[in-house]
Scaffold this active site. Structure first.
Site, PDB file in Angstrom:
ATOM      1  N   PRO A  22       0.855  -1.192   0.000  1.00  0.00           N
ATOM      2  CA  PRO A  22       0.000   0.000   0.000  1.00  0.00           C
ATOM      3  C   PRO A  22       0.890   1.241   0.000  1.00  0.00           C
ATOM      4  O   PRO A  22       1.873   1.291   0.739  1.00  0.00           O
ATOM      5  CB  PRO A  22      -0.752  -0.121   1.329  1.00  0.00           C
ATOM      6  CG  PRO A  22       0.115  -0.952   2.212  1.00  0.00           C
ATOM      7  CD  PRO A  22       0.879  -1.872   1.304  1.00  0.00           C
ATOM      8  N   MET A  23       0.571   2.224  -0.828  1.00  0.00           N
ATOM      9  CA  MET A  23       1.335   3.483  -0.802  1.00  0.00           C
ATOM     10  C   MET A  23       0.386   4.649  -1.031  1.00  0.00           C
ATOM     11  O   MET A  23       0.023   4.978  -2.169  1.00  0.00           O
ATOM     12  CB  MET A  23       2.466   3.460  -1.827  1.00  0.00           C
ATOM     13  CG  MET A  23       3.676   2.691  -1.301  1.00  0.00           C
ATOM     14  SD  MET A  23       5.105   2.796  -2.366  1.00  0.00           S
ATOM     15  CE  MET A  23       4.680   1.558  -3.535  1.00  0.00           C
ATOM     16  N   GLN A  73      -7.057  -1.842   3.319  1.00  0.00           N
ATOM     17  CA  GLN A  73      -6.330  -1.625   4.573  1.00  0.00           C
ATOM     18  C   GLN A  73      -7.044  -0.569   5.418  1.00  0.00           C
ATOM     19  O   GLN A  73      -7.480   0.461   4.904  1.00  0.00           O
ATOM     20  CB  GLN A  73      -4.898  -1.143   4.298  1.00  0.00           C
ATOM     21  CG  GLN A  73      -4.090  -1.014   5.588  1.00  0.00           C
ATOM     22  CD  GLN A  73      -2.692  -0.467   5.366  1.00  0.00           C
ATOM     23  OE1 GLN A  73      -2.528   0.688   4.997  1.00  0.00           O
ATOM     24  NE2 GLN A  73      -1.684  -1.283   5.588  1.00  0.00           N
ATOM     25  N   CYS A  94       2.198   3.232   9.822  1.00  0.00           N
ATOM     26  CA  CYS A  94       2.252   4.556   9.210  1.00  0.00           C
ATOM     27  C   CYS A  94       2.991   5.550  10.110  1.00  0.00           C
ATOM     28  O   CYS A  94       2.652   5.709  11.279  1.00  0.00           O
ATOM     29  CB  CYS A  94       0.840   5.067   8.928  1.00  0.00           C
ATOM     30  SG  CYS A  94       0.870   6.658   8.099  1.00  0.00           S
ATOM     31  N   LYS A 106       0.071  -5.180   9.256  1.00  0.00           N
ATOM     32  CA  LYS A 106       1.365  -4.724   8.723  1.00  0.00           C
ATOM     33  C   LYS A 106       2.006  -3.851   9.783  1.00  0.00           C
ATOM     34  O   LYS A 106       1.401  -2.871  10.229  1.00  0.00           O
ATOM     35  CB  LYS A 106       1.121  -3.945   7.436  1.00  0.00           C
ATOM     36  CG  LYS A 106       2.381  -3.428   6.769  1.00  0.00           C
ATOM     37  CD  LYS A 106       2.057  -3.050   5.321  1.00  0.00           C
ATOM     38  CE  LYS A 106       3.241  -2.452   4.603  1.00  0.00           C
ATOM     39  NZ  LYS A 106       3.465  -1.054   4.978  1.00  0.00           N
ATOM     40  N   ASN A 134       9.266  -7.100   4.129  1.00  0.00           N
ATOM     41  CA  ASN A 134       9.107  -5.846   3.371  1.00  0.00           C
ATOM     42  C   ASN A 134      10.201  -4.848   3.757  1.00  0.00           C
ATOM     43  O   ASN A 134      10.607  -4.782   4.903  1.00  0.00           O
ATOM     44  CB  ASN A 134       7.707  -5.259   3.665  1.00  0.00           C
ATOM     45  CG  ASN A 134       7.516  -3.842   3.136  1.00  0.00           C
ATOM     46  OD1 ASN A 134       7.204  -2.924   3.896  1.00  0.00           O
ATOM     47  ND2 ASN A 134       7.695  -3.647   1.860  1.00  0.00           N
ATOM     48  N   GLY A 135      10.606  -4.080   2.755  1.00  0.00           N
ATOM     49  CA  GLY A 135      11.536  -2.975   2.978  1.00  0.00           C
ATOM     50  C   GLY A 135      12.801  -3.085   2.164  1.00  0.00           C
ATOM     51  O   GLY A 135      13.531  -4.079   2.254  1.00  0.00           O
ATOM     52  N   GLU A 136      13.012  -2.047   1.326  1.00  0.00           N
ATOM     53  CA  GLU A 136      14.312  -1.868   0.655  1.00  0.00           C
ATOM     54  C   GLU A 136      14.627  -2.962  -0.366  1.00  0.00           C
ATOM     55  O   GLU A 136      15.792  -3.317  -0.545  1.00  0.00           O
ATOM     56  CB  GLU A 136      15.397  -1.785   1.737  1.00  0.00           C
ATOM     57  CG  GLU A 136      16.468  -0.751   1.491  1.00  0.00           C
ATOM     58  CD  GLU A 136      15.950   0.678   1.332  1.00  0.00           C
ATOM     59  OE1 GLU A 136      16.505   1.378   0.485  1.00  0.00           O
ATOM     60  OE2 GLU A 136      15.007   1.096   2.040  1.00  0.00           O
ATOM     61  N   GLY A 141       7.373  -2.257  -2.415  1.00  0.00           N
ATOM     62  CA  GLY A 141       6.820  -0.900  -2.370  1.00  0.00           C
ATOM     63  C   GLY A 141       7.496  -0.004  -3.389  1.00  0.00           C
ATOM     64  O   GLY A 141       7.267  -0.118  -4.600  1.00  0.00           O
TER      65      GLY A 141
HETATM   66  C1  FMN Z   1       4.469   7.318  -0.298  1.00  0.00           C
HETATM   67  C2  FMN Z   1       4.254   6.129   0.597  1.00  0.00           C
HETATM   68  C3  FMN Z   1       2.991   5.845   1.087  1.00  0.00           C
HETATM   69  C4  FMN Z   1       2.766   4.739   1.929  1.00  0.00           C
HETATM   70  N1  FMN Z   1       1.496   4.454   2.349  1.00  0.00           N
HETATM   71  C5  FMN Z   1       1.282   3.357   3.127  1.00  0.00           C
HETATM   72  C6  FMN Z   1      -0.029   2.973   3.524  1.00  0.00           C
HETATM   73  O1  FMN Z   1      -1.046   3.597   3.161  1.00  0.00           O
HETATM   74  N2  FMN Z   1      -0.163   1.867   4.322  1.00  0.00           N
HETATM   75  C7  FMN Z   1       0.926   1.146   4.724  1.00  0.00           C
HETATM   76  O2  FMN Z   1       0.768   0.152   5.465  1.00  0.00           O
HETATM   77  N3  FMN Z   1       2.167   1.459   4.336  1.00  0.00           N
HETATM   78  C8  FMN Z   1       2.366   2.535   3.548  1.00  0.00           C
HETATM   79  N4  FMN Z   1       3.629   2.825   3.122  1.00  0.00           N
HETATM   80  C9  FMN Z   1       4.754   1.917   3.461  1.00  0.00           C
HETATM   81  C10 FMN Z   1       4.975   0.891   2.343  1.00  0.00           C
HETATM   82  O3  FMN Z   1       3.848   0.049   2.199  1.00  0.00           O
HETATM   83  C11 FMN Z   1       6.221   0.021   2.638  1.00  0.00           C
HETATM   84  O4  FMN Z   1       6.032  -0.640   3.863  1.00  0.00           O
HETATM   85  C12 FMN Z   1       7.505   0.849   2.717  1.00  0.00           C
HETATM   86  O5  FMN Z   1       7.584   1.759   1.645  1.00  0.00           O
HETATM   87  C13 FMN Z   1       8.749  -0.053   2.739  1.00  0.00           C
HETATM   88  O6  FMN Z   1       8.814  -0.838   1.591  1.00  0.00           O
HETATM   89  P1  FMN Z   1       9.751  -0.434   0.335  1.00  0.00           P
HETATM   90  O7  FMN Z   1      11.137  -0.188   0.887  1.00  0.00           O
HETATM   91  O8  FMN Z   1       9.635  -1.602  -0.584  1.00  0.00           O
HETATM   92  O9  FMN Z   1       9.185   0.836  -0.232  1.00  0.00           O
HETATM   93  C14 FMN Z   1       3.862   3.918   2.298  1.00  0.00           C
HETATM   94  C15 FMN Z   1       5.141   4.215   1.811  1.00  0.00           C
HETATM   95  C16 FMN Z   1       5.351   5.291   0.965  1.00  0.00           C
HETATM   96  C17 FMN Z   1       6.743   5.569   0.437  1.00  0.00           C
END
Ligand code: FMN
Length: 310
Positions: free
Chosen positions: A7-8, A68, A98, A139, A199-201, A223
Site C-alpha cells: 500500500p502506498m 487496509q 504509518c 502490517k 518488506n523494505g528496501e 513498495g
Molecule cells: C508514499 C508512501 C505511502 C505509503 N502508504 C502506506 C499505507 O497507506 N499503508 C501502509 O501500510 N504502508 C504505507 N507505506 C509503506 C509501504 O507500504 C512500505 O512498507 C515501505 O515503503 C517499505 O517498503 P519499500 O522499501 O519496498 O518501499 C507507504 C510508503 C510510501 C513511500
C-alpha cells in the site's frame, strides 16, 4: 513465493494498481489506508479508495485487492472491517506502520507499536467480527522509537488471531532510510507461527534474494522498488529481465491515459513527476525526462513530451 504490492498512500491508487498488476507478478494488492475514527464509514468511502470492489475486489486483470484500515479504536475498526469484506475486499489489513505525524498524533499507525495490548485488542476485535473465511492481516514496523517491543508486538498480533503479518523491517524513527533490518524478521519468525511477509528496501533481484536469505521468508512485499522498476515483481520471480526504457516510456504514456481519463486528471502532472523521481533510480533517462517536464503543469503538454520520447 508470494509477492504482494505494498500500500502506498498518495502514490499507488486503483489506476496504478491496474497498470502494475497488468505488468504482472503480484498475488495480491493492498490499498492505501482507510482512516477509521469512531463510526461506520459510508460505502462510498470504500468504493473511492478501492473501486475494484465493484469488480468483486479484483483489478481488471484479476489480481485480488485487500482493503487496509488504520485507526486506534477496536470496535469501529471491526465494524468497518466487516463492511470492507461484505463489499468484496479480499480480507482486511490493519495498518500498524504509518509514520505520518497527523496519523500518529491521533494514535493511529506506528505509534500503536508502543502498546502491544492495543494491537491485541484491535486485531482480536476485528478477527472476531470478520467471518472466518476472510483473512485478517496486519502490517507493522519493527517498533516506534526502537525495536525493544518487536517480538511482543508480533506475538500480540498472532495471539489475537491474525492470519498473516507483513513486517517492514525498520522502526518509525528509522523512516525510509536504508538499510532495512531483514535479519530481525528472521528472529521474529522464530517466535511466531503465522505466515510472515518481508518488506523494505527491495529494489532488485539481488535485494530480493538477500532479503529472503536474511529474513528467512520466501514471501515479500514490494513498495518503492516497483515504482523504480515496474516489472520488479516479475524480475524477482526470475521470469523477466529488467524492463527497458522504451517499455517504461510506453507505461508512462499509458499512465497519462489512465490518469487523464480516470478521475485523477488534475493530479497527473505531480504524480508523474513523483514517479519519475523513483524511476530515475533505475533509469538515467527518467532524470532527463523530469528536467523536460518539471516546469509543465498542463497534462496535455506533458503527454506531448512523453510521446516525443518514442
Ligand atoms: C508514499 C508512501 C505511502 C505509503 N502508504 C502506506 C499505507 O497507506 N499503508 C501502509 O501500510 N504502508 C504505507 N507505506 C509503506 C509501504 O507500504 C512500505 O512498507 C515501505 O515503503 C517499505 O517498503 P519499500 O522499501 O519496498 O518501499 C507507504 C510508503 C510510501 C513511500
Amino acid at each position: 513465493m508470494q509477492v504482494i504490492l505494498a500500500p502506498m498512500e498518495g502514490v499507488v491508487d486503483h489506476l496504478m494498481r491496474d497498470m502494475l498488476s497488468k505488468v504482472g507478478g503480484f498475488d495480491l494488492c493492498v490499498t492505501e489506508f482507510v482512516r477509521v475514527v469512531n463510526c461506520l464509514l459510508p460505502k462510498k468511502v470504500f468504493h473511492r479508495i478501492c473501486p475494484e470492489l465493484h469488480n468483486d475486489g479484483y483489478t481488471p486483470n484479476g489480481t485480488p485487492v485487500r482493503v487496509q484500515l488504520l485507526g486506534q479504536n477496536p470496535e469501529p475498526l471491526a465494524e468497518n472491517a466487516v463492511r470492507a469484506v461484505e463489499l468484496g475486499s479480499h480480507g482486511v489489513d490493519l495498518n500498524f506502520g504509518c509514520p505520518a505525524k497527523t496519523v500518529n498524533k491521533s494514535k493511529g499507525g506506528a505509534v500503536l507499536l508502543r502498546e502491544p495490548q492495543t494491537l491485541y485488542d484491535i486485531v482480536s476485535a476485528v478477527r472476531h467480527a470478520v467471518p472466518s473465511e476472510h483473512k485478517v492481516t496486519a502490517k507493522m514496523r519493527l517498533g516506534f522509537d526502537d525495536k525493544s517491543l518487536a517480538f511482543e508486538n508480533a506475538a500480540a498480533i498472532e495471539a489475537a488471531g491474525a492470519d498473516l503479518l507483513v513486517i517492514h523491517a525498520r522502526t518509525k524513527v528509522e523512516g525510509y532510510k536504508p538499510p532495512a533490518y531483514w535479519s530481525w524478521i528472521a528472529d521474529i519468525k522464530q517466535k511466531v507461527n503465522i505466515p510472515i511477509i518481508a518488506n523494505g528496501e527491495i529494489w532488485s533481484y539481488e535485494d530480493a534474494i538477500n532479503c529472503q536469505a536474511q529474513s528467512n521468508c520466501q514471501d515479500i512485499m514490494l513498495g518503492r522498488g516497483i515504482l523504480a522498476m515496474p516489472n520488479l515483481a516479475r524480475v524477482v520471480r526470475g521470469q523477466q529481465e529488467v524492463m527497458n526504457w522504451s517499455q517504461v516510456n510506453q507505461l508512462l504514456i499509458d499512465y497519462s491515459g489512465y490518469e487523464l481519463f480516470g478521475d485523477k486528471g488534475k493530479y497527473f502532472p505531480n504524480r508523474l513527476k513523483q514517479w519519475l523521481g523513483y524511476l530515475s533510480r533505475q533509469y538515467p533517462q527518467a532524470e532527463d525526462l523530469f528536467m523536460q517536464v518539471r516546469r509543465l503543469r498542463d497534462s496535455n503538454e506533458i503527454v506531448q513530451v512523453l510521446q516525443q520520447q518514442r
